[in-house]
Enzyme design. Structure first.
Site, PDB file in Angstrom:
ATOM      1  N   CYS A 168      41.510 -48.570 -22.120  1.00  0.00           N
ATOM      2  CA  CYS A 168      42.641 -48.755 -23.227  1.00  0.00           C
ATOM      3  C   CYS A 168      43.802 -48.982 -22.744  1.00  0.00           C
ATOM      4  O   CYS A 168      44.706 -49.606 -23.089  1.00  0.00           O
ATOM      5  CB  CYS A 168      42.354 -47.781 -24.101  1.00  0.00           C
TER       6      CYS A 168
HETATM    7  C1  BEZ Z   1      38.265 -46.412 -21.944  1.00  0.00           C
HETATM    8  O1  BEZ Z   1      39.387 -46.945 -22.648  1.00  0.00           O
HETATM    9  O2  BEZ Z   1      38.399 -46.261 -20.637  1.00  0.00           O
HETATM   10  C2  BEZ Z   1      36.962 -45.884 -22.782  1.00  0.00           C
HETATM   11  C3  BEZ Z   1      37.136 -45.614 -24.074  1.00  0.00           C
HETATM   12  C4  BEZ Z   1      35.891 -45.175 -24.698  1.00  0.00           C
HETATM   13  C5  BEZ Z   1      34.624 -45.047 -24.007  1.00  0.00           C
HETATM   14  C6  BEZ Z   1      34.508 -45.654 -22.776  1.00  0.00           C
HETATM   15  C7  BEZ Z   1      35.753 -46.070 -21.956  1.00  0.00           C
END
Ligand code: BEZ
Length: 210
Positions: free
Chosen positions: A45
């Site tokens: 994210c």
């Molecule tokens: C991420 O943004 O890295 C992420 C968010 C939720 C689950 C897995 C990865």
């Protein structure tokens, strides 16, 4: 049932990192890239938020306003934006919705319980200035979105809205476009004086950049 392309984008009022917004008022006259992410302070994210911020001039050029969303609080978003700016070498200036009650997430069907019971998946809604949903995409938690594709599809939609054409597979700006089969030969000759190549009566290619 989830929202479909061609549907009116539902309105909502909600707190964001830039204060409370009425979505339709905020979006008025612009295209919108409305996207959810699973959670603040997560790695994928962070890169997606950074990429959206870095691409601000590209969105602006296309009259597109980005709007992020997750179920985190405004305070969490604001703290995390500092990390996004630091780690992605950018300045994030678009609003992020704080949807702790999952009001908008449910309205836009951004929670897919088989993927996560609580977090929003990586949903994308491209919404036009008539507030009609023109494209939806859903990405899983572990895969970041392709921003070249997001810009490409906005370019393609804007191109096909402005002329009676369609975009072939893997089209990118500058490539030839397809004259829509609903355009008669007589009209095609008038509307595309630069000429076109007829591979089949239903498959006519023209260069709109000439
Ligand atoms: C991420 O943004 O890295 C992420 C968010 C939720 C689950 C897995 C990865």
């Amino acid at each position: 049932m989830g929202l479909r392309i061609g549907d009116k984008a539902p309105n909502f009022e909600i707190e964001t990192t830039q204060g409370k917004i009425d979505f339709h008022d905020w979006a008025k006259g612009s295209w919108v890239f409305f996207f959810s992410h699973p959670a603040d302070y997560t790695p994928v994210c962070t890169t997606e938020m950074g990429r959206t911020a870095q691409l601000a001039p590209e969105f602006e050029k296309r009259n597109v306003k980005p709007l992020g969303l997750s179920t985190d609080t405004v305070d969490a978003h604001k703290g995390w934006i500092n990390d996004v700016n630091d780690t992605q070498n950018t300045l994030l200036e678009f609003p992020i919705v704080a949807d702790q009650e999952r009001k908008v997430a449910e309205l836009y069907d951004m929670i897919h319980p088989g993927e996560s019971q609580t977090a929003t998946v990586r949903s994308v809604f491209i919404i036009d200035p008539d507030q009609k949903i023109r494209l939806t995409m859903t990405y899983p938690m572990t895969v970041g979105r392709n921003f070249a594709e997001i810009l490409r599809v906005i370019d393609a939609l804007q191109t096909t809205d402005s002329q009676e054409v369609a975009c072939p597979a893997d089209w990118v700006p500058g490539d030839r476009v397809i004259i829509r089969p609903t355009v008669s030969e007589e009209d095609a000759q008038k509307k595309f004086p630069q000429g076109y190549e007829t591979l089949r009566p239903y498959l006519r290619l023209t260069d709109i950049n000439k």
